[in-house]
Design a protein around this motif. Structure first.
Motif, mmCIF file in Angstrom:
data_model
loop_
_atom_site.group_PDB
_atom_site.id
_atom_site.type_symbol
_atom_site.label_atom_id
_atom_site.label_comp_id
_atom_site.label_asym_id
_atom_site.label_seq_id
_atom_site.Cartn_x
_atom_site.Cartn_y
_atom_site.Cartn_z
ATOM 1 N N SER A 77 0.817 -1.214 0.000
ATOM 2 C CA SER A 77 0.000 0.000 0.000
ATOM 3 C C SER A 77 0.847 1.259 0.000
ATOM 4 N N GLU A 78 2.093 1.167 0.423
ATOM 5 C CA GLU A 78 2.987 2.318 0.461
ATOM 6 C C GLU A 78 4.020 2.244 -0.669
ATOM 7 N N SER A 79 3.579 1.794 -1.830
ATOM 8 C CA SER A 79 4.421 1.773 -3.032
ATOM 9 C C SER A 79 5.704 0.968 -2.813
ATOM 10 N N ASN A 80 5.533 -0.226 -2.226
ATOM 11 C CA ASN A 80 6.655 -1.140 -2.023
ATOM 12 C C ASN A 80 7.724 -0.581 -1.089
ATOM 13 N N VAL A 119 11.243 3.382 3.881
ATOM 14 C CA VAL A 119 12.361 3.385 2.950
ATOM 15 C C VAL A 119 11.826 2.997 1.579
ATOM 16 N N GLY A 120 11.949 3.903 0.610
ATOM 17 C CA GLY A 120 11.418 3.657 -0.719
ATOM 18 C C GLY A 120 12.342 2.805 -1.563
ATOM 19 N N PRO A 121 11.832 2.272 -2.685
ATOM 20 C CA PRO A 121 12.653 1.439 -3.568
ATOM 21 C C PRO A 121 13.887 2.168 -4.093
ATOM 22 N N GLU A 122 13.820 3.505 -4.177
ATOM 23 C CA GLU A 122 14.956 4.277 -4.675
ATOM 24 C C GLU A 122 15.993 4.542 -3.601
ATOM 25 N N GLY A 123 15.679 4.170 -2.330
ATOM 26 C CA GLY A 123 16.623 4.352 -1.246
ATOM 27 C C GLY A 123 16.322 5.543 -0.359
ATOM 28 N N GLY A 124 15.327 6.324 -0.698
ATOM 29 C CA GLY A 124 14.972 7.475 0.126
ATOM 30 C C GLY A 124 14.351 7.057 1.438
ATOM 31 N N VAL A 125 14.743 7.729 2.528
ATOM 32 C CA VAL A 125 14.238 7.426 3.867
ATOM 33 C C VAL A 125 13.365 8.565 4.347
#
Length: 211
Positions: free
Chosen positions: A179-182, A198-204
């Protein structure tokens, strides 16, 4: 007085159906729930010239209602001078060591002696571990990296949940959130609030931080 076979059942039938057969038939005129159907005993003698039952198979009808019959099978083994119910096959479950004895449960794989191990004396479970140090202890001697995988193949979340009995607010989940875009997320389950994402691109992101 020798060790040759004392009883042989021979079927000369050449077709593919079952045979030979041994049928223990209790033909009761008034069958009732929890009736015993039959028992098989393995009896020997101890060094004091006394008979003892080394093992036994017991079958009981737990439900004799027409169309919904249920049966229980028990396997008992002598241990330390007493017969213990080692294994029970019930209609809805299979139970090992129901009498709470200090009897371990061990499953071997092709190369591992303790692929699954339940240490009865310490109430611990080991996976490839013969002396578990925690409630669940997983060991790996492989030269490659070791990991535990939690995978949801139905496109839903896969996570580990941490819960204590102190309060409902101390119920947390750590894992992948669909639900939170993986995102990989630390979530307060009761408040349904993500503390760290923590997003798939590495952003925290820490959305509750005042800064």
């Amino acid at each position: 007085a020798d060790n040759t076979t004392q009883l042989t059942l021979i079927s000369t039938d050449a077709d593919s159906t079952l045979g030979p057969q041994l049928n223990l038939y209790r033909n009761s005129a008034s069958p009732a729930d929890n009736d015993f159907i039959g028992q098989i005993y393995y009896t020997g003698r101890n060094d004091n010239s006394q008979d003892f039952t080394g093992a036994a198979f017991l079958v009981r009808s737990t439900d004799v209602s027409d169309g919904s019959e249920d049966v229980e099978l028990r396997i008992s083994v002598m241990s330390a001078g007493s017969v213990n119910n080692m294994l029970r096959f019930l209609p809805a479950e299979t139970v090992f060591n129901e009498e709470h004895k200090d009897i371990n449960f061990r499953v071997e794989s092709d190369t591992k002696t303790h692929m699954l191990f339940v240490d009865a004396s310490t109430d611990r479970v080991g996976i490839n571990e013969s002396s578990p140090d925690a409630r669940l202890h997983i060991s790996d001697s492989a030269q490659t990296s070791s990991f535990v995988r939690i995978e949801n193949t139905a496109s839903h979340e896969g996570s580990i949940e941490f819960k204590t009995a102190h309060s409902a607010a101390s119920n947390y989940r750590l894992g992948a959130s669909i639900s939170e875009s993986n995102n990989f997320e630390l979530l307060n389950v009761d408040a349904n609030t993500g503390f760290i994402k923590v997003g798939p691109e590495g952003g925290v992101r820490m959305p509750l931080q005042p800064a």
